[in-house]
Design a protein around this motif. Sequence first.
Motif, PDB file in Angstrom:
ATOM      1  N   GLU A 224       0.847  -1.197   0.000  1.00  0.00           N
ATOM      2  CA  GLU A 224       0.000   0.000   0.000  1.00  0.00           C
ATOM      3  C   GLU A 224       0.884   1.249   0.000  1.00  0.00           C
ATOM      4  OE1 GLU A 224      -3.295   1.717  -0.686  1.00  0.00           O
ATOM      5  OE2 GLU A 224      -3.535  -0.348  -0.010  1.00  0.00           O
ATOM      6  N   PRO A 225       1.451   1.612  -1.156  1.00  0.00           N
ATOM      7  CA  PRO A 225       2.353   2.770  -1.215  1.00  0.00           C
ATOM      8  C   PRO A 225       1.626   4.086  -0.948  1.00  0.00           C
ATOM      9  CG  PRO A 225       1.863   1.969  -3.418  1.00  0.00           C
ATOM     10  CD  PRO A 225       1.283   0.963  -2.475  1.00  0.00           C
ATOM     11  N   LEU A 226       2.350   5.033  -0.397  1.00  0.00           N
ATOM     12  CA  LEU A 226       1.790   6.358  -0.160  1.00  0.00           C
ATOM     13  C   LEU A 226       1.811   7.165  -1.448  1.00  0.00           C
ATOM     14  CD1 LEU A 226       3.489   7.404   3.215  1.00  0.00           C
ATOM     15  CD2 LEU A 226       1.530   5.901   2.840  1.00  0.00           C
ATOM     16  N   THR A 227       0.774   7.966  -1.655  1.00  0.00           N
ATOM     17  CA  THR A 227       0.758   8.898  -2.773  1.00  0.00           C
ATOM     18  C   THR A 227       0.563  10.307  -2.238  1.00  0.00           C
ATOM     19  OG1 THR A 227      -1.636   8.865  -3.175  1.00  0.00           O
ATOM     20  CG2 THR A 227      -0.314   7.130  -4.223  1.00  0.00           C
ATOM     21  N   LYS A 228       1.048  11.275  -2.979  1.00  0.00           N
ATOM     22  CA  LYS A 228       0.954  12.666  -2.543  1.00  0.00           C
ATOM     23  C   LYS A 228      -0.501  13.100  -2.382  1.00  0.00           C
ATOM     24  CE  LYS A 228       5.343  14.034  -4.661  1.00  0.00           C
ATOM     25  NZ  LYS A 228       6.010  14.874  -5.686  1.00  0.00           N
ATOM     26  N   GLU A 229      -1.354  12.625  -3.292  1.00  0.00           N
ATOM     27  CA  GLU A 229      -2.761  13.042  -3.252  1.00  0.00           C
ATOM     28  C   GLU A 229      -3.490  12.476  -2.031  1.00  0.00           C
ATOM     29  OE1 GLU A 229      -1.179  13.633  -7.190  1.00  0.00           O
ATOM     30  OE2 GLU A 229      -1.209  11.860  -5.904  1.00  0.00           O
ATOM     31  N   LYS A 230      -3.208  11.220  -1.692  1.00  0.00           N
ATOM     32  CA  LYS A 230      -3.854  10.617  -0.520  1.00  0.00           C
ATOM     33  C   LYS A 230      -3.341  11.245   0.771  1.00  0.00           C
ATOM     34  CE  LYS A 230      -4.662   6.193  -2.823  1.00  0.00           C
ATOM     35  NZ  LYS A 230      -4.253   4.769  -2.922  1.00  0.00           N
TER      36      LYS A 230
ATOM     37  N   LYS B 148     -17.682  20.538  -2.370  1.00  0.00           N
ATOM     38  CA  LYS B 148     -16.961  20.440  -3.636  1.00  0.00           C
ATOM     39  C   LYS B 148     -15.467  20.186  -3.397  1.00  0.00           C
ATOM     40  CE  LYS B 148     -15.922  22.946  -7.898  1.00  0.00           C
ATOM     41  NZ  LYS B 148     -16.107  24.222  -8.653  1.00  0.00           N
ATOM     42  N   LEU B 149     -14.904  20.828  -2.370  1.00  0.00           N
ATOM     43  CA  LEU B 149     -13.492  20.658  -2.060  1.00  0.00           C
ATOM     44  C   LEU B 149     -13.155  19.187  -1.873  1.00  0.00           C
ATOM     45  CD1 LEU B 149     -10.654  21.592  -1.149  1.00  0.00           C
ATOM     46  CD2 LEU B 149     -11.593  21.821   1.162  1.00  0.00           C
ATOM     47  N   TYR B 150     -13.971  18.492  -1.100  1.00  0.00           N
ATOM     48  CA  TYR B 150     -13.671  17.093  -0.812  1.00  0.00           C
ATOM     49  C   TYR B 150     -13.952  16.181  -1.998  1.00  0.00           C
ATOM     50  CZ  TYR B 150     -12.365  17.837   4.009  1.00  0.00           C
ATOM     51  OH  TYR B 150     -11.688  18.226   5.136  1.00  0.00           O
ATOM     52  N   ARG B 151     -14.973  16.481  -2.761  1.00  0.00           N
ATOM     53  CA  ARG B 151     -15.215  15.669  -3.960  1.00  0.00           C
ATOM     54  C   ARG B 151     -14.011  15.753  -4.899  1.00  0.00           C
ATOM     55  NH1 ARG B 151     -20.283  18.155  -3.674  1.00  0.00           N
ATOM     56  NH2 ARG B 151     -19.849  19.396  -5.543  1.00  0.00           N
ATOM     57  N   THR B 152     -13.416  16.943  -4.969  1.00  0.00           N
ATOM     58  CA  THR B 152     -12.233  17.140  -5.809  1.00  0.00           C
ATOM     59  C   THR B 152     -11.030  16.402  -5.242  1.00  0.00           C
ATOM     60  OG1 THR B 152     -13.016  19.318  -6.529  1.00  0.00           O
ATOM     61  CG2 THR B 152     -10.672  18.853  -6.792  1.00  0.00           C
ATOM     62  N   LEU B 153     -10.805  16.548  -3.931  1.00  0.00           N
ATOM     63  CA  LEU B 153      -9.642  15.908  -3.298  1.00  0.00           C
ATOM     64  C   LEU B 153      -9.738  14.390  -3.340  1.00  0.00           C
ATOM     65  CD1 LEU B 153      -9.080  18.213  -0.173  1.00  0.00           C
ATOM     66  CD2 LEU B 153      -7.721  18.115  -2.266  1.00  0.00           C
TER      67      LEU B 153
ATOM     68  N   TYR C 198     -11.356  12.675  -5.597  1.00  0.00           N
ATOM     69  CA  TYR C 198     -11.148  12.255  -6.980  1.00  0.00           C
ATOM     70  C   TYR C 198      -9.656  12.231  -7.313  1.00  0.00           C
ATOM     71  CZ  TYR C 198     -11.416  11.861 -12.008  1.00  0.00           C
ATOM     72  OH  TYR C 198     -11.243  11.423 -13.296  1.00  0.00           O
ATOM     73  N   LYS C 199      -8.939  13.249  -6.872  1.00  0.00           N
ATOM     74  CA  LYS C 199      -7.496  13.302  -7.118  1.00  0.00           C
ATOM     75  C   LYS C 199      -6.779  12.141  -6.428  1.00  0.00           C
ATOM     76  CE  LYS C 199      -5.395  17.228  -6.597  1.00  0.00           C
ATOM     77  NZ  LYS C 199      -5.004  18.512  -5.969  1.00  0.00           N
ATOM     78  N   ALA C 200      -7.262  11.762  -5.267  1.00  0.00           N
ATOM     79  CA  ALA C 200      -6.595  10.712  -4.488  1.00  0.00           C
ATOM     80  C   ALA C 200      -6.963   9.305  -4.943  1.00  0.00           C
ATOM     81  CB  ALA C 200      -6.918  10.875  -3.009  1.00  0.00           C
ATOM     82  N   PHE C 201      -8.246   9.097  -5.258  1.00  0.00           N
ATOM     83  CA  PHE C 201      -8.720   7.745  -5.533  1.00  0.00           C
ATOM     84  C   PHE C 201      -9.353   7.582  -6.916  1.00  0.00           C
ATOM     85  CE2 PHE C 201      -8.841   8.230  -0.883  1.00  0.00           C
ATOM     86  CZ  PHE C 201      -8.102   7.115  -0.493  1.00  0.00           C
ATOM     87  N   SER C 202      -9.288   8.629  -7.739  1.00  0.00           N
ATOM     88  CA  SER C 202      -9.902   8.606  -9.081  1.00  0.00           C
ATOM     89  C   SER C 202     -11.396   8.320  -9.002  1.00  0.00           C
ATOM     90  CB  SER C 202      -9.215   7.559  -9.971  1.00  0.00           C
ATOM     91  OG  SER C 202      -7.848   7.868 -10.126  1.00  0.00           O
ATOM     92  N   ASP C 203     -12.008   8.790  -7.923  1.00  0.00           N
ATOM     93  CA  ASP C 203     -13.442   8.583  -7.715  1.00  0.00           C
ATOM     94  C   ASP C 203     -13.949   9.696  -6.794  1.00  0.00           C
ATOM     95  OD1 ASP C 203     -16.007   7.724  -7.317  1.00  0.00           O
ATOM     96  OD2 ASP C 203     -15.469   5.674  -6.756  1.00  0.00           O
ATOM     97  N   SER C 204     -14.882  10.482  -7.291  1.00  0.00           N
ATOM     98  CA  SER C 204     -15.403  11.584  -6.479  1.00  0.00           C
ATOM     99  C   SER C 204     -16.458  11.118  -5.487  1.00  0.00           C
ATOM    100  CB  SER C 204     -15.990  12.679  -7.388  1.00  0.00           C
ATOM    101  OG  SER C 204     -17.052  12.149  -8.177  1.00  0.00           O
ATOM    102  N   THR C 205     -16.860   9.851  -5.589  1.00  0.00           N
ATOM    103  CA  THR C 205     -17.791   9.296  -4.611  1.00  0.00           C
ATOM    104  C   THR C 205     -17.021   8.962  -3.343  1.00  0.00           C
ATOM    105  OG1 THR C 205     -19.185   8.349  -6.344  1.00  0.00           O
ATOM    106  CG2 THR C 205     -19.442   7.465  -4.117  1.00  0.00           C
ATOM    107  N   ILE C 206     -17.338   9.623  -2.269  1.00  0.00           N
ATOM    108  CA  ILE C 206     -16.596   9.481  -1.017  1.00  0.00           C
ATOM    109  C   ILE C 206     -17.080   8.252  -0.256  1.00  0.00           C
ATOM    110  CG2 ILE C 206     -16.065  10.601   1.188  1.00  0.00           C
ATOM    111  CD1 ILE C 206     -16.492  13.292  -0.290  1.00  0.00           C
TER     112      ILE C 206
END
Length: 356
Positions: free
Chosen positions: A54-60, A161-166, A168-176
């Motif tokens: 489970e590597p770390l990513t900058k977006e997550k 909207k902020l979290y839907r964007t974040l 999506y950037k982290a998990f390629s899915d805007s559904t939280i």
Amino acid sequence: MNNDKGKFHLMRGMQKYVLVLLFLIPLLAFTFKDLYTLYIPEYFPKPVYDFKKEPLTKEKVELGRVLFYDPVLSKDGTVSCASCHTSYNAFAHTDHALSHGIGDSIGKRNAPALFNLAWQKDFMWDGAVNHIEVQALAPISDKKEMAESIENVVKKLQTKKLYRTLFYKAFSDSTITGQHLLKAIAQFQLTLISAGSKYDQVKKGKESFTEQEQKGYEIFKQNCHSCHQEPLFSSYQFAANGLPMDSYLKDVGRMGVTRQKKDSLMFKIPSLRNLSYSYPYMHDGRFTRLSQVINHYTNGIQQNSKVSKELRKKIILSDHDKVDLIAFLLTLNDREFVKNQNFQFPKEILLPSEGK
């Protein structure tokens, strides 16, 4: 003609490979670009957490950092993870012995400092959580901390909207989802590595202990090392240290999780790093000074069958020895860690007006 046909098929085959490469290269570049690089000293042991799986990513990590500081995780929007775990205190707190939650409710334990979590397999003072990716669920749902359900947190975040964007950037899915929320917080917490103290500089050969610090180091190795093992300065096991039970809190420690009498008054051994920032000490915050802690181990231990053999022997330290020991313990303070801008409130992302 046959040669021309061969050239034709070769060209078509090459086109396929080129198309595949053109498709893969952006994906590979995207993956490597977004990986979060951790600095782990070579003298640190292998982490318990599997970064390869489970590597770390900058977006997550970025998403987790924002969530860590946002009180939206609590029922009334007043308490965040950072309310009890402030960066300037090595992600502990200093203004009170026990943790505080919504409505000024008071918990039964001192909020532990958060760092070097990748080397720990159990979390909380009693080890009630055994994986960092679900750890945040405990304070979110605790009635005396955030008193919220993960389902309601997800609903609240989904409206922003902020979290839907974040997300999506982290998990390629805007559904939280709750799973992604907890994973992101864990990824941020895993970046909290403390390895920049004077002790660490000595280990790297860049500094040297003073005579007094060296004497304190020898005293530490003779009396404290079995529980507070270098270089993390904890074994992260559970132990009874001879503290009498608080008559009001009646905290039985790990026995509350395992329901086994042998675990009565057993608590997770904390690291000795960053002690100047993370007081008060012990699971219930009963000591405010290092001298009180040392006095407990020299003449305040309540002997019982739970206390380890090392603590059953009388620890004899002169006043000079105690001063020398404290001098060494102060070399474990990591100013770089507590001042690291990457760990502090993400004002560039989460403005106060956006967090409400």
